[in-house]
Design a protein around this motif. Structure first.
Motif, PDB file in Angstrom:
ATOM      1  N   TYR A 156       0.783  -1.079   0.067  1.00 55.40           N
ATOM      2  CA  TYR A 156      -0.156   0.043  -0.082  1.00 55.40           C
ATOM      3  C   TYR A 156       0.745   1.196  -0.051  1.00 55.40           C
ATOM      4  O   TYR A 156       1.886   1.360   0.583  1.00 55.40           O
ATOM      5  CB  TYR A 156      -0.781  -0.038   1.180  1.00 55.40           C
TER       6      TYR A 156
ATOM      7  N   ASP B 232       1.817   4.888  -2.201  1.00 55.05           N
ATOM      8  CA  ASP B 232       2.748   5.574  -3.655  1.00 55.05           C
ATOM      9  C   ASP B 232       4.102   5.015  -3.706  1.00 55.05           C
ATOM     10  O   ASP B 232       4.705   4.311  -4.695  1.00 55.05           O
ATOM     11  CB  ASP B 232       2.515   6.943  -3.808  1.00 55.05           C
TER      12      ASP B 232
ATOM     13  N   ASP C 155       0.511   8.477  -7.453  1.00 52.94           N
ATOM     14  CA  ASP C 155      -0.433   8.247  -6.422  1.00 52.94           C
ATOM     15  C   ASP C 155      -0.905   6.959  -6.361  1.00 52.94           C
ATOM     16  O   ASP C 155      -2.182   6.664  -6.309  1.00 52.94           O
ATOM     17  CB  ASP C 155      -1.578   9.252  -6.712  1.00 52.94           C
TER      18      ASP C 155
ATOM     19  N   ILE D  50      -2.372   3.554  -4.857  1.00 55.02           N
ATOM     20  CA  ILE D  50      -3.050   3.182  -3.668  1.00 55.02           C
ATOM     21  C   ILE D  50      -2.653   1.790  -2.935  1.00 55.02           C
ATOM     22  O   ILE D  50      -2.291   1.257  -2.018  1.00 55.02           O
ATOM     23  CB  ILE D  50      -4.599   3.360  -3.649  1.00 55.02           C
TER      24      ILE D  50
ATOM     25  N   LYS E  27      -3.306  -0.008  -8.353  1.00 52.45           N
ATOM     26  CA  LYS E  27      -4.529   0.866  -8.162  1.00 52.45           C
ATOM     27  C   LYS E  27      -3.964   2.215  -7.912  1.00 52.45           C
ATOM     28  O   LYS E  27      -3.262   2.483  -7.145  1.00 52.45           O
ATOM     29  CB  LYS E  27      -5.622   0.482  -7.008  1.00 52.45           C
ATOM     30  N   GLN E  28      -4.633   3.144  -8.734  1.00 50.65           N
ATOM     31  CA  GLN E  28      -3.908   4.521  -8.246  1.00 50.65           C
ATOM     32  C   GLN E  28      -5.172   5.720  -8.241  1.00 50.65           C
ATOM     33  O   GLN E  28      -6.406   5.324  -8.625  1.00 50.65           O
ATOM     34  CB  GLN E  28      -2.947   5.192  -9.451  1.00 50.65           C
ATOM     35  N   LYS E  29      -4.979   6.653  -7.610  1.00 50.89           N
ATOM     36  CA  LYS E  29      -6.271   7.505  -7.206  1.00 50.89           C
ATOM     37  C   LYS E  29      -7.173   8.114  -8.526  1.00 50.89           C
ATOM     38  O   LYS E  29      -8.294   8.070  -8.426  1.00 50.89           O
ATOM     39  CB  LYS E  29      -5.631   8.603  -6.628  1.00 50.89           C
ATOM     40  N   LYS E  30      -6.410   8.397  -9.520  1.00 52.22           N
ATOM     41  CA  LYS E  30      -6.926   8.913 -10.699  1.00 52.22           C
ATOM     42  C   LYS E  30      -6.313   8.384 -11.991  1.00 52.22           C
ATOM     43  O   LYS E  30      -5.132   8.201 -11.776  1.00 52.22           O
ATOM     44  CB  LYS E  30      -7.154  10.280 -10.745  1.00 52.22           C
TER      45      LYS E  30
ATOM     46  N   THR F  73      -7.468   3.752 -13.563  1.00 51.30           N
ATOM     47  CA  THR F  73      -7.288   4.014 -11.915  1.00 51.30           C
ATOM     48  C   THR F  73      -6.958   2.437 -11.436  1.00 51.30           C
ATOM     49  O   THR F  73      -6.241   2.425 -10.570  1.00 51.30           O
ATOM     50  CB  THR F  73      -8.516   4.233 -11.165  1.00 51.30           C
ATOM     51  N   GLU F  74      -7.399   1.476 -12.384  1.00 53.13           N
ATOM     52  CA  GLU F  74      -6.834   0.211 -12.113  1.00 53.13           C
ATOM     53  C   GLU F  74      -6.311  -0.480 -13.279  1.00 53.13           C
ATOM     54  O   GLU F  74      -6.794  -0.772 -14.285  1.00 53.13           O
ATOM     55  CB  GLU F  74      -8.038  -0.890 -11.515  1.00 53.13           C
TER      56      GLU F  74
END
Length: 181
Positions: A16, A18, A43, A45, A59-62, A79-80
């Protein structure tokens, strides 16, 4: 809807944050012999790896759009991002698209044709593909860049010191002589 279910997570190494996500994704790319610039995510996650099957996810925030400057191509990372990895290959890739002319095209597979310095091929689900030099996806790592810069600075300083130690002196006949200090 996420492709990563709890039963998959139970079998995986999950990281978990960045910093840890970037570190593990770079480590994974090195392990399978792929260029380190393929996943320019920000970013992050969550990052997961199921070693038994080669399934990975990030997975990233945006969503982000990244331009690979050396080849002038845009890529979009959702995002994924999920995939199955093996030596010199990524299969069943999801969450990544590239811009071709005016259209965004989904990528599904990529593989090295002549590892490690040859070509890398990107393929769509319809079988269309494009091939590029591997060097277009290699990013100099920050630690190595700093080390190289420091080494270059040290060499330049040594040269400067050598020049300062040598003094130019005009001889009686007007010729320039160099005398070492």
């Amino acid at each position: 809807m996420s492709l990563v279910k709890e039963d998959i997570k139970a079998k995986a190494e999950v990281y978990y944050g960045d910093e840890m996500g970037k570190e593990k994704s770079q480590e994974l790319l090195r392990e399978v012999g792929l260029p380190n610039g393929l996943l320019p995510l920000h970013d992050i996650i969550e990052c997961g790896i199921v070693r038994e099957t080669g399934f990975v996810w990030l997975k990233q925030k945006k969503s982000i759009t990244h331009k690979f400057e050396k080849i002038g191509k845009l890529a979009s990372y959702g995002t994924e991002v999920t995939a199955y990895v093996e030596q010199n290959k990524i299969k069943k890739l999801t969450g990544v698209k590239t811009k071709e002319l005016l259209l965004w095209v989904t990528l599904s597979d990529l593989y090295l044709d002549d590892p490690p310095t040859g070509k890398i091929t990107f393929q769509t689900p319809t079988g269309l593909y494009r091939t590029f030099p591997v060097s277009a996806f290699v990013v100099e790592e920050k630690g190595k860049a700093a080390t190289s810069a420091a080494a270059a600075k040290d060499v330049n300083e040594e040269k400067k010191d050598d020049v300062n130690e040598n003094k130019e002196v005009k001889g009686e006949n007007g010729a320039v002589e160099v005398k070492e200090a």
